[in-house]
Motif scaffolding. Sequence first.
Motif, short mmCIF file in Angstrom:
data_model
loop_
_atom_site.label_atom_id
_atom_site.label_comp_id
_atom_site.label_asym_id
_atom_site.label_seq_id
_atom_site.Cartn_x
_atom_site.Cartn_y
_atom_site.Cartn_z
N TRP A 1 0.80 -1.14 0.19
CA TRP A 1 0.00 0.16 0.08
C TRP A 1 0.92 1.16 -0.09
CZ3 TRP A 1 -2.57 3.59 3.86
CH2 TRP A 1 -1.71 3.66 4.98
N ASP A 2 2.17 1.20 0.72
CA ASP A 2 3.10 2.43 0.38
C ASP A 2 4.23 2.06 -0.28
OD1 ASP A 2 4.32 0.70 2.23
OD2 ASP A 2 4.34 2.12 3.72
N TYR A 3 4.41 0.96 -1.19
CA TYR A 3 5.39 0.47 -1.74
C TYR A 3 5.98 1.73 -2.69
CZ TYR A 3 8.25 -3.16 -4.53
OH TYR A 3 9.22 -3.81 -4.79
N HIS A 4 5.15 2.55 -3.50
CA HIS A 4 5.43 3.57 -4.26
C HIS A 4 6.35 4.51 -3.49
CE1 HIS A 4 1.69 5.09 -2.52
NE2 HIS A 4 2.33 6.11 -2.66
N GLU A 5 6.22 4.76 -2.12
CA GLU A 5 6.90 5.83 -1.34
C GLU A 5 8.34 5.48 -1.36
OE1 GLU A 5 4.77 6.18 2.44
OE2 GLU A 5 2.95 6.52 1.34
N ARG A 6 8.77 4.27 -1.59
CA ARG A 6 10.04 4.17 -1.73
C ARG A 6 10.99 4.52 -2.65
NH1 ARG A 6 7.18 0.26 0.53
NH2 ARG A 6 7.69 -0.74 2.58
N PHE A 7 10.24 5.21 -3.46
CA PHE A 7 10.87 5.69 -4.82
C PHE A 7 11.41 7.22 -4.47
CE2 PHE A 7 8.88 2.11 -6.52
CZ PHE A 7 9.69 1.61 -7.61
N ALA A 8 10.45 7.70 -3.70
CA ALA A 8 10.64 9.25 -3.36
C ALA A 8 12.11 9.79 -3.31
CB ALA A 8 9.85 9.78 -2.24
N GLU A 9 12.83 9.15 -2.40
CA GLU A 9 14.20 9.73 -2.01
C GLU A 9 15.02 9.41 -3.28
OE1 GLU A 9 16.96 11.63 0.04
OE2 GLU A 9 14.85 11.54 0.44
N PRO A 10 15.22 8.08 -3.54
CA PRO A 10 16.31 7.90 -4.78
C PRO A 10 15.83 8.79 -6.15
CG PRO A 10 14.92 5.82 -4.37
CD PRO A 10 14.57 7.09 -3.45
N LEU A 11 14.51 8.74 -6.35
CA LEU A 11 13.97 9.18 -7.90
C LEU A 11 14.28 10.85 -7.63
CD1 LEU A 11 10.85 7.88 -9.32
CD2 LEU A 11 13.10 7.90 -9.97
N SER A 12 14.21 11.35 -6.46
CA SER A 12 14.59 12.92 -6.28
C SER A 12 15.95 13.25 -6.50
CB SER A 12 13.92 13.13 -4.99
OG SER A 12 14.97 12.81 -3.79
N LYS A 13 16.67 12.24 -6.50
CA LYS A 13 17.93 12.52 -6.27
C LYS A 13 18.20 12.65 -8.01
CE LYS A 13 20.21 11.63 -1.91
NZ LYS A 13 18.92 11.85 -1.15
N ILE A 14 17.79 11.35 -8.62
CA ILE A 14 17.91 11.40 -10.09
C ILE A 14 17.46 12.49 -10.78
CG2 ILE A 14 17.27 9.85 -11.97
CD1 ILE A 14 17.25 7.67 -10.11
N VAL A 15 16.45 13.06 -10.52
CA VAL A 15 15.76 14.14 -11.49
C VAL A 15 15.98 15.67 -10.73
CG1 VAL A 15 14.37 12.52 -12.42
CG2 VAL A 15 13.59 13.94 -10.57
N GLY A 16 16.74 15.56 -9.58
CA GLY A 16 16.82 17.02 -8.95
C GLY A 16 15.39 17.85 -8.37
N ALA A 17 14.89 16.95 -7.50
CA ALA A 17 13.60 17.34 -6.93
C ALA A 17 13.62 17.16 -5.55
CB ALA A 17 12.51 16.33 -7.73
N ALA B 1 3.09 15.23 -4.99
CA ALA B 1 3.07 14.75 -6.16
C ALA B 1 1.99 13.35 -6.10
CB ALA B 1 4.25 14.28 -6.85
N ASP B 2 2.18 12.63 -5.15
CA ASP B 2 1.38 11.47 -4.71
C ASP B 2 -0.16 11.81 -5.04
OD1 ASP B 2 3.14 9.74 -4.37
OD2 ASP B 2 3.23 9.82 -2.06
N GLY B 3 -0.62 13.06 -4.73
CA GLY B 3 -1.96 13.55 -5.13
C GLY B 3 -2.23 13.32 -6.35
N TRP B 4 -1.63 13.34 -7.28
CA TRP B 4 -1.76 13.14 -8.68
C TRP B 4 -2.28 11.63 -9.06
CZ3 TRP B 4 -0.28 17.78 -7.26
CH2 TRP B 4 -0.63 18.87 -8.10
N GLN B 5 -1.91 10.70 -8.09
CA GLN B 5 -2.08 9.35 -8.52
C GLN B 5 -3.69 9.03 -8.57
OE1 GLN B 5 0.03 7.13 -5.29
NE2 GLN B 5 1.81 6.98 -6.56
N ILE B 6 -3.99 8.02 -9.29
CA ILE B 6 -5.30 7.80 -9.59
C ILE B 6 -5.64 6.27 -9.07
CG2 ILE B 6 -7.03 7.10 -11.23
CD1 ILE B 6 -5.93 9.38 -12.89
N SER B 7 -4.82 5.19 -9.52
CA SER B 7 -5.31 3.87 -9.00
C SER B 7 -4.25 3.43 -8.33
CB SER B 7 -5.30 3.03 -10.31
OG SER B 7 -6.43 3.74 -11.18
N ASN B 8 -4.60 2.26 -7.46
CA ASN B 8 -3.52 1.70 -6.83
C ASN B 8 -2.47 1.06 -7.75
OD1 ASN B 8 -5.47 -0.12 -7.53
ND2 ASN B 8 -4.79 -1.92 -6.19
N LEU B 9 -1.22 0.90 -7.18
CA LEU B 9 -0.13 0.64 -8.11
C LEU B 9 0.09 -0.72 -8.33
CD1 LEU B 9 1.52 3.39 -8.88
CD2 LEU B 9 0.60 3.61 -6.55
N PRO B 10 0.70 -1.04 -9.76
CA PRO B 10 0.99 -2.17 -10.30
C PRO B 10 2.26 -2.99 -9.52
CG PRO B 10 1.61 -0.86 -12.00
CD PRO B 10 0.82 0.01 -10.71
#
Length: 429
Positions: free
Chosen positions: A78-94, A299-308
């Motif tokens: 249910w919160d699997y996607h949250e594990r992306f926030a930190e590493p992705l933010s460093k990849i794209v400068g966010a 940005a999570d507030g733009w999600q629509i469906s639960n994640l695959p």
Amino acid sequence: MKFQNTLEFARQLDAQDPLNKYQSEFIFPKVNDKKVIYFTGNSLGLQPKRTKTYVDEVMNDWANLAVEGHFYSDKPWWDYHERFAEPLSKIVGALPTEVTVMNTLTVNLHLLMVSFYQPTPTRYKIICEEKAFPSDQYMFQSQVDFHSRAVGFDKQEALVEIKRREGEHNIRLEDVLAKIEEVGDELALVLIGGVNYYTGQVFDMKTITAAGHKVGAFVGWDLAHAAGNVKLELHDWNVDFAAWCSYKYMNSGPGNASGCFIHEKHHNNSQLPRFAGWWGHNKERRFKMEPNFDPVHGADGWQISNLPILSLAPYLASVDMFAEVGMDALLEKRDLITAYLEFVLHEIDSEVDSTFEIITPSDPEERASQLSVFLHGEGRSLFEYLMKNGVITDWREPNVIRLAPVPLYTSFEDMFEFGQILKKGILGK
């Protein structure tokens, strides 16, 4: 550094390369029982060996926990996607709150245009690049067609393409800026590919974003060929939004999930429209099944469906590898190995009766991990020769091969060996 087109020199560069060990982290196809030289990471990255572990973990949790895996697996779904926030933010400068993962690239661009393309009868134009990737072109056309019916503007005038000058392969920055100023008060949105898929040209995203904002437009970027490949500072550049696929330079598998960026300045704007779904609803109240949408902050507030989750597992394996390596180390090798490939191409060109024209900019600031080579005097038979001899590359009409020396899994020896195979392919005609 003074390059040499020799096997010994290439091996010396590999010996000095701190990322050379990562080749063993990937699975390579074989041709004639030999590992291929893989130049198509700009279309589909190779599979990291660690990917299977991440996928198997989800499969085992599904088998052993079933629905309870949402909350009680080692990495709860249910919160699997949250594990992306930190590493992705460093990849794209966010900021971590500015990035999320969901859907696929063009779907996300459509959803983001709900928020950031709000045409009026007087401000309705979109600036894009000439010969953008076809998916973007189709997206623009359908968005314009949809909105023109409701708003009443002339859809034939809505798309403004930045064109290349006669006889040139790349778009000049001054032409982009001049067009933005010319369209001015009629401009609603600037949306360009950060790296042009065909030529490999990297656009000056910081300068273009500032120019678009100066005339009152939103500015977004399609980062399909940029994420994991170029230095990005989306937050500091004040970019409004961006989206990217994960299966090219980030090696997440065919057609896999997309990443999104929405600048924090838009997070609390209740006047900004969006299409909503329950996974974007207030996380703490999501399972109360409330009738009114209360978006998650960020940005999570733009999600629509639960994640695959089965799709996200390979992506997580990849971003964990990126976190180990770091973008600075990737970019340092990217610049060196791309420069060496350029040198090898020029050396082979001088040795054979042929003419190669590298249509990717020569300035390292305007290119990344790709060289697009116009093979004057050669035909598709040369491409087929390369493929049969273990060089996996990409053919684009009329006569271009795209070469992406991805720093995580290509070697300097690969660049030398490619040159020798290319030379044999030409001389053996």
